[in-house]
Motif scaffolding. Structure first.
Motif, PDB file in Angstrom:
ATOM      1  N   PRO A   1      -9.210  -3.785  -5.132  1.00 12.47           N
ATOM      2  CA  PRO A   1      -9.468  -4.463  -6.415  1.00 12.47           C
ATOM      3  C   PRO A   1     -10.706  -5.348  -6.392  1.00 12.47           C
ATOM      4  CG  PRO A   1      -7.446  -5.276  -5.369  1.00 12.47           C
ATOM      5  CD  PRO A   1      -7.888  -4.088  -4.594  1.00 12.47           C
TER       6      PRO A   1
ATOM      7  N   GLY B   1      -6.919  -3.323 -15.982  1.00 10.29           N
ATOM      8  CA  GLY B   1      -6.553  -4.568 -16.643  1.00 10.29           C
ATOM      9  C   GLY B   1      -7.547  -5.642 -16.270  1.00 10.29           C
TER      10      GLY B   1
ATOM     11  N   PHE C   1      -9.302  -4.733 -12.727  1.00 10.12           N
ATOM     12  CA  PHE C   1      -8.187  -4.409 -11.838  1.00 10.12           C
ATOM     13  C   PHE C   1      -7.617  -3.036 -12.172  1.00 10.12           C
ATOM     14  CE2 PHE C   1      -3.561  -4.686 -10.825  1.00 10.12           C
ATOM     15  CZ  PHE C   1      -3.707  -4.663  -9.454  1.00 10.12           C
TER      16      PHE C   1
ATOM     17  N   ARG D   1       2.055   3.217  -7.434  1.00  8.09           N
ATOM     18  CA  ARG D   1       1.988   3.092  -5.968  1.00  8.09           C
ATOM     19  C   ARG D   1       2.806   4.164  -5.267  1.00  8.09           C
ATOM     20  NH1 ARG D   1      -0.229  -0.788  -9.011  1.00  8.09           N
ATOM     21  NH2 ARG D   1      -0.771  -2.694  -7.904  1.00  8.09           N
TER      22      ARG D   1
ATOM     23  N   PRO E   1      11.545   3.475  -1.108  1.00  8.52           N
ATOM     24  CA  PRO E   1      12.181   4.106  -2.256  1.00  8.52           C
ATOM     25  C   PRO E   1      11.573   3.605  -3.563  1.00  8.52           C
ATOM     26  CG  PRO E   1      13.621   2.408  -1.337  1.00  8.52           C
ATOM     27  CD  PRO E   1      12.448   2.519  -0.419  1.00  8.52           C
TER      28      PRO E   1
ATOM     29  N   LEU F   1      15.354   5.293  -8.941  1.00 10.01           N
ATOM     30  CA  LEU F   1      16.749   4.849  -8.909  1.00 10.01           C
ATOM     31  C   LEU F   1      17.223   4.468 -10.300  1.00 10.01           C
ATOM     32  CD1 LEU F   1      16.715   2.654  -5.689  1.00 10.01           C
ATOM     33  CD2 LEU F   1      18.043   4.738  -6.042  1.00 10.01           C
TER      34      LEU F   1
ATOM     35  N   ALA G   1      10.442   1.593 -17.199  1.00  7.55           N
ATOM     36  CA  ALA G   1       9.546   0.469 -17.503  1.00  7.55           C
ATOM     37  C   ALA G   1      10.173  -0.833 -17.045  1.00  7.55           C
ATOM     38  CB  ALA G   1       9.259   0.403 -18.996  1.00  7.55           C
TER      39      ALA G   1
ATOM     40  N   ALA H   1      12.131  -1.095 -14.547  1.00  8.49           N
ATOM     41  CA  ALA H   1      12.266  -1.103 -13.089  1.00  8.49           C
ATOM     42  C   ALA H   1      10.927  -1.215 -12.368  1.00  8.49           C
ATOM     43  CB  ALA H   1      12.988   0.156 -12.633  1.00  8.49           C
ATOM     44  N   CYS H   2       9.843  -0.762 -13.005  1.00 11.42           N
ATOM     45  CA  CYS H   2       8.549  -0.709 -12.316  1.00 11.42           C
ATOM     46  C   CYS H   2       7.929  -2.105 -12.210  1.00 11.42           C
ATOM     47  CB  CYS H   2       7.565   0.208 -13.039  1.00 11.42           C
ATOM     48  SG  CYS H   2       5.929   0.166 -12.268  1.00 11.42           S
ATOM     49  N   PRO H   3       7.787  -2.638 -10.987  1.00 10.93           N
ATOM     50  CA  PRO H   3       7.244  -3.994 -10.855  1.00 10.93           C
ATOM     51  C   PRO H   3       5.738  -4.063 -11.094  1.00 10.93           C
ATOM     52  CG  PRO H   3       7.776  -3.091  -8.683  1.00 10.93           C
ATOM     53  CD  PRO H   3       8.169  -2.051  -9.693  1.00 10.93           C
ATOM     54  N   PHE H   4       5.076  -2.929 -11.243  1.00 17.94           N
ATOM     55  CA  PHE H   4       3.626  -2.931 -11.448  1.00 17.94           C
ATOM     56  C   PHE H   4       3.233  -2.636 -12.888  1.00 17.94           C
ATOM     57  CE2 PHE H   4       4.399  -1.649  -7.012  1.00 17.94           C
ATOM     58  CZ  PHE H   4       3.836  -2.741  -6.387  1.00 17.94           C
ATOM     59  N   GLY H   5       4.174  -2.207 -13.691  1.00 14.63           N
ATOM     60  CA  GLY H   5       3.877  -1.940 -15.100  1.00 14.63           C
ATOM     61  C   GLY H   5       2.905  -0.802 -15.297  1.00 14.63           C
TER      62      GLY H   5
ATOM     63  N   ILE I   1       3.845   2.533 -16.111  1.00 14.68           N
ATOM     64  CA  ILE I   1       4.377   3.688 -16.839  1.00 14.68           C
ATOM     65  C   ILE I   1       4.139   3.503 -18.342  1.00 14.68           C
ATOM     66  CG2 ILE I   1       6.399   5.165 -17.183  1.00 14.68           C
ATOM     67  CD1 ILE I   1       7.531   3.943 -14.579  1.00 14.68           C
ATOM     68  N   ARG I   2       3.666   4.559 -18.993  1.00 11.08           N
ATOM     69  CA  ARG I   2       3.410   4.510 -20.436  1.00 11.08           C
ATOM     70  C   ARG I   2       4.232   5.592 -21.122  1.00 11.08           C
ATOM     71  NH1 ARG I   2       1.636   0.766 -18.578  1.00 11.08           N
ATOM     72  NH2 ARG I   2      -0.369  -0.284 -18.806  1.00 11.08           N
TER      73      ARG I   2
END
Lengths: 414, 204
Positions: free
Chosen positions: B8, B48, B56, B61, B65, B70, B100, B102-106, B108-109
């Motif tokens: 980054p 972003g 960024f 990623r 798991p 999940l 969305a 669950a994803c800690p990185f945000g 998914i669209r």
């Protein structure tokens, strides 16, 4: 090693799979009252809506039990657990059946939850449904062939999903909400209002504050009398008043029970080698810092996995449970997580931003710089980032207002 | 196995990776015809801005798991072991947004996509350009990145490179700064942001 899993919902299935992954020798028995192959419970509302066929609910193959060498015992509910003798008992003698017992070395109680029953006269009329399992929705589909108008009881997630599904099917739908605004357990007032407006815009009729006192009809329901003496005509009724843990078979003198079965960080109950997971289990809520039953799918998935690992001999800890939900209704997306409505007298800091014209809303609840709750209406892409912050309890060191902006992203935290 | 590595500190925020990604995942695979396509091709990498306007590049990623896997209700998310890539099956996806949450990185669209049934909105995210990789090409975002903010290398190589970079900065004879231009650019952006904040405060 003899493992028994009570419940073939997702917590039980995840646990059985995990145990099998780690212990190829031990015998695993899964006891469940639902006879369908493992299916995805939250998706039943899609079947009601008509966008998913019932066969598509299955999330594991029909050979699931066979493939993993699991013995399925399906169709009946467990009636007792004999803790001293290490036995699980299904006693069907009162129904003219047999009494069967199964011995275990390690037991998982993942019996889930049942729809919370309501009290009203005429509940035995035809076309009055609870909405909890595949069976309920399949019966509702039969009623849909003739029904023209429906009454939905409960302004929670299930109530809303039912109302949404029935509206999509072309029925005239009325919803009864007891509390002041919808989704009061999951969301806050502004978010609830935005959803309500969206549904009303599409023709939903809403009654706030009233409850049903009795149902009217000759064999089949034709209407409902409310506590405020008004009457609503309807051909079918869906009851969505939340769920209660299914634990009538649990000996409370030997296994500690609060609202759910109390577990420790290893998902073990007060009785050793007996575990509990999913909708029936109660553990400390990360955001609320108190014991709480979070009867939601992702929590059941996680708890089932962790319980399975612990049972198979690998001690892993559950940090805590966390309430979270996401719902899409027409053009409105709502995501909530953690403590959404903090007590007014507390030291919680709340920041929010609303744009009613664009149906945008974002609210964040902090305690000592740690995010403990959030509500988002639309633009929910970054929601998982907030959920992860709540889960990890990492203090937020950046200007909090920047997190309300739709351009907020992961980079701003590192 | 080679993977896309994000550096980054070298991102200038030009967003060419987004254009290249959208083009790579379009019907025609060519920029000028892609812009006429329906559904309109969208990127799976998202540039972003940091707090000071620094770029960024945010992409999947392919965790293991994977929390999204999940959380997925219908079981539409799976791992392609050959490419160590988390994939979404658009036919099975029900657009519930559980991933969305669950994803800690945000990353998914949700939109229409050429690989999904017509008019169906589905969850879409980075697929490591598997289609390109099977043709012997590297992922489109890496190919187009001029500043090496995105690199395609094995984890061992990336780790070694990073270790060397850090080692150079602490060595006594450290003369060479890894990326002076990028440091200057980001320092300028930060100063500019702080200047703006201070000026507006004084104005009040």
């Amino acid at each position: 090693m003899k493992y028994i899993v009570i419940g073939n919902g997702i917590a039980g299935i995840q646990a059985a799979e995990t145990i099998r992954k780690m212990d190829s020798e031990g015998s695993i028995t899964v006891i469940g009252d639902e006879t369908y192959s493992p299916y995805c419970r939250p998706m039943i509302s899609l079947v009601l809506e008509g966008v998913l066929s019932p066969e598509k609910l299955a999330i594991r193959g029909e050979d699931f039990y066979e493939k993993l060498h699991i013995e399925p015992v399906l169709g009946n509910r467990v009636t007792h657990i004999d803790v001293a003798d290490r036995q699980v008992i299904i006693d069907e003698t009162s129904k003219g059946g047999r009494k069967t017992s199964f011995s275990f070395d390690k037991l998982l109680i993942a019996s889930g939850a049942d729809a919370r029953p309501i009290k009203a006269d005429g509940l035995n009329l035809k076309n009055i449904f609870y909405m909890r399992g595949q069976e309920h929705v399949l019966k509702m589909l039969e009623a849909l062939t003739t029904a023209k108008s429906a009454l939905v009881l409960g302004g929670g997630l299930v109530g809303f999903k039912a109302a949404y599904g029935l509206m999509k099917r072309g029925l005239e739908v009325t919803i009864l909400i007891k509390s002041g605004y919808p989704l009061s357990m999951q969301a806050d007032e502004p978010a609830g209002d935005l959803i309500l407006k969206e549904l009303v815009k599409h023709g939903l009729k809403v009654f706030v504050g009233a409850e049903v006192s009795s149902f009217e009809g000759d064999r089949q329901v034709t209407g409902a009398h409310l506590t405020d003496n008004s009457f609503i005509k309807c051909d079918m009724v869906v009851i969505g008043k939340g769920v209660l843990p299914s634990l009538s078979f649990v000996p409370r003198d030997q296994i500690k029970v609060d609202l759910g079965i109390m577990v420790d960080e290893h998902l073990e109950t007060s009785s050793s080698e007996i575990y509990a997971a999913g909708d029936v289990a109660e553990y400390v809520d990360i955001a609320r810092k108190t014991r709480w039953v979070n009867a939601i799918w992702p929590e059941a998935v996680n708890q089932g996995r962790l319980a399975g690992m612990n049972m198979a001999g690998r001690p892993v800890s559950l940090k805590g449970s966390l309430s979270r939900n996401v719902i899409r209704i027409f053009d409105v997306d709502v995501m909530t997580c953690g403590l959404v409505n903090p007590p007014a007298d507390s030291d919680h800091q709340v920041i929010s931003q609303i744009n009613p014209r664009k149906s945008l809303y974002r609210k964040l609840v902090f305690k000592n710089d740690i995010l403990v709750g959030m509500v988002m209406v639309n633009q929910i892409d970054q929601g998982g980032l907030f959920a992860a912050l709540i889960q990890s309890e990492i203090p937020v060191r950046i200007p909090k207002e920047s997190m309300l902006s739709s351009s907020f992203n992961y980079k701003q935290l590192i | 196995m080679k993977k896309v590595v994000v550096n980054p500190e070298r991102c200038v925020g030009c967003m060419q990776c987004m254009v290249a990604c959208a083009t790579a995942h379009s019907k025609s695979g060519e920029l000028f015809s892609a812009i006429c396509e329906v559904p309109f091709p969208k990127p799976r990498i998202h540039v972003g801005v940091g707090l000071y306007g620094e770029g960024f590049p945010n992409r999947c990623r392919h965790c293991d798991p994977a929390p999204c896997m999940l959380a997925c209700l219908p079981g539409a998310i799976y791992r392609n072991a050959d490419f160590d890539t988390v994939m979404i099956d658009p036919d099975t996806c029900i657009n519930c947004a559980s991933c969305a949450m669950a994803c800690p990185f945000g990353v998914i669209r949700y939109h229409e996509d050429i690989h999904a049934p017509i008019k169906k909105v589905v969850a879409v995210k980075c697929d490591n350009c598997i289609a390109r990789q099977t043709k012997g090409l590297i992922p489109a975002c890496v190919e187009v990145c001029k500043s090496n903010a995105l690199t395609f290398e094995t984890s061992t190589d990336a780790l070694k490179r990073k270790t060397n970079e850090v080692a150079r900065t602490v060595s006594a004879e450290a003369k060479q700064v890894t990326a002076p231009g990028f440091n200057l650019l980001n320092a300028m952006k930060k100063a500019q942001t702080e200047l703006k904040v201070n000026c507006s405060r004084r104005g009040n």
